[in-house]
Design an enzyme around this catalytic site. Sequence first.
Site, PDB file in Angstrom:
ATOM      1  CG  ASP A 358      12.409  17.160  18.658  1.00 54.09           C
ATOM      2  OD1 ASP A 358      13.478  17.766  18.486  1.00 54.09           O
ATOM      3  OD2 ASP A 358      11.510  17.556  19.438  1.00 54.09           O
ATOM      4  CD  GLU A 394      17.261  16.635  19.554  1.00 57.32           C
ATOM      5  OE1 GLU A 394      17.829  17.701  19.282  1.00 57.32           O
ATOM      6  OE2 GLU A 394      16.025  16.546  19.742  1.00 57.32           O
TER       7      GLU A 394
END
Length: 709
Positions: A358, A394
């Site tokens: 993330d 990401e």
Amino acid sequence: MIFDLKHDLPTKLKNHSLSAGRPDPIGATFDGQGVNFAVFSEHAEKVELCLFSQDGSTEIARIPLLERHGDVWHIYVAGLTPGTSYGYRVHGAYEPEQGHRFNPNKLLLDPYAKRLSGALDWNDAIMGYTIGAKTKDLSFDPRDSAPYVPRSIVVDPSFQWGDDRSPETSPSETVIYEAHVKGMTAEFPGLDDTQRGHFLGMSSEPVLEYLTKLGVTTVQLMPVHAFLDDKFLLEEKLTNYWGYQSIGFFAPEPRYMTKRGIWEFQTMVRRFHSAGIEVILDVVYNHSGEGNEFGPTLSFKGLDNKSYYRLAENERHYINDTGTGNTLNVRHPMVLRMIMDSLRYWVEVMHVDGFRFDLATVLGREAEGFNRKGGFLDALGQDPVLGKVKLIAEPWDLGPGGYQLGNWPHPFLEYNDKFRDDLRKFWRGDEGMMANLGKRLLGSAMTFDHSGRAATSSINFVTCHDGMTLRDVVSYDGKHNDANGEDNRDGKDDNYSDNMGFEGATDAPNVNAIRAQRQRNLLACSFLSQGTPMILAGDEIGNTQNGNNNTFGQDNPIGWVNWADADEHLLAFVQKLTKLRRDHNVLRQKRFLHSRPRLKDGKPDVFWRMPDGTPPTSEEWESTQTKTMCTEIRTSFGTPEYRASDDVLFLVINNDGDTNVTLPPCGDTKTWELILDTSAPDAGAQCVAGTTTLVRAASVCVFAQMPIA
């Protein structure tokens, strides 16, 4: 009674002798005879181990860690067993303007704890400062936080794995399914109440059978590291459903376990592997749940705030490249070590097959900004354990220069938001999108084809957890987030969605038919593109969140997958897509296609055509009038394993009205067979007579070159 070395051990600990212990491994390690405790703090003046009664309610011993090896404090307590509840209190300077926030009144979680017990209670005592004080976070709160915070638990992580081994699915064979443990299982048919919302339900026989039939190879679980519920969510009677507020990087989230044992997670992984399915974890190493200077003191902040977090120049405030209040200081060697130790733990002890990072740009930040050869990425690249698993970035954060799509080193795969946005815009009818669509169909080579990277580098998705579901993309023009309690201000505004003339659900057959075909078109493009396809759980059955594009706090039917209203026709179509991709290696190549002549026969590996069969000019590519494009795909010019392959596909992407398409010549011994038509999803394969064929309006067709019977 609180134990102090100046006094005798309390009665309950008379059989637990103390010794120096070891600085390695960090954490609480059971060796069969006792437990070694080791914890890092560079700036502490004193560290105390706190032991609790079996139920965790009463502190029964407070033991100073008198041994220090560099910046690792340690002690060995003989006779302790798995199940022991513990925490730390750390003494040092409380000088926020110098970056220090030590407060021994606050019980701290072990950053290396393998299991946590108890929920966080948002009592004011969990704050290191006094709420309401004129000096704000410069004040000092003397209250004991122990009654209000979770406990760290000693575990024995051994598990009977038997002959378990990772499926080791190659990137070119991978189909990712992003799922939430609770959202997937809360209403899944055939589960009992003990399975719903838990790891054991996620790997239950009905779920495994469903995923196997769907054709996915890899389940990517949304955060399962222990996390907290934000106070503002609880005040709105919501919870942290998604889980992006980690407070323990080694501990599975307790709410997903029925018996509170880590063996439940291990069992889940073993069962997935037995079904041939990989398990990837969505991990949040960019920040912690402690927030900024006004957040609670739960672990890192009290252990060594200045080491664990990136601080602003004045050192009182936090750098916030994550939008959550704080950013972990990955440049510190011991913070980097913690992250690497955590990753290896989940691979070696818990047997997971990879990670989705993330806001990954945070992890690649050095003093000068993002560096693809920075400390964390170099450490990851050389690691003999982590080099064998899937790594997904990401590729952005909220800091300066944070958007880094395409800049990650091999073997990273990357979330490709440009693929998502361009596909949505094209099918919505935005003008001038044909050239962009062509780039996405070929794996976004202009972004990823460098440094020896593979054509699988792009994660091709139309939706993910963060945003609208596929059904909502074709049913709503705008977001509908009122249930989130933020007056519809949260969530993305630019969804590139289209309601087909009616906002939300409707009984109008014509509108629903158009929406159904739009969903099929978007899914088909995902699976027909070079790269690695990803499906959001529920998209394959037309799941809706009623237009809510930010369900991070919706642990309820809004955020869960609604299996009762499953669109079985759409499900069958997705199963058809996964099979088509398995059957045709031209759709899952390792090398990028650049219209180069093949070694085998000199034919180009990809050839673009207008509907009339002529190659498009640059003006036609860019024209707002071009709404139909065709491409003939073969195996890459230099791919050794596919040199003998005769697999040839002809794709037609048509966002215009009914269109006559000229088929490419294929010689006297072969013919074209229509194997996929989004306007007729239930139709079987059909041989095409003649040199032209009619492609229906707003549809995708796939033709395969087949020998003449």
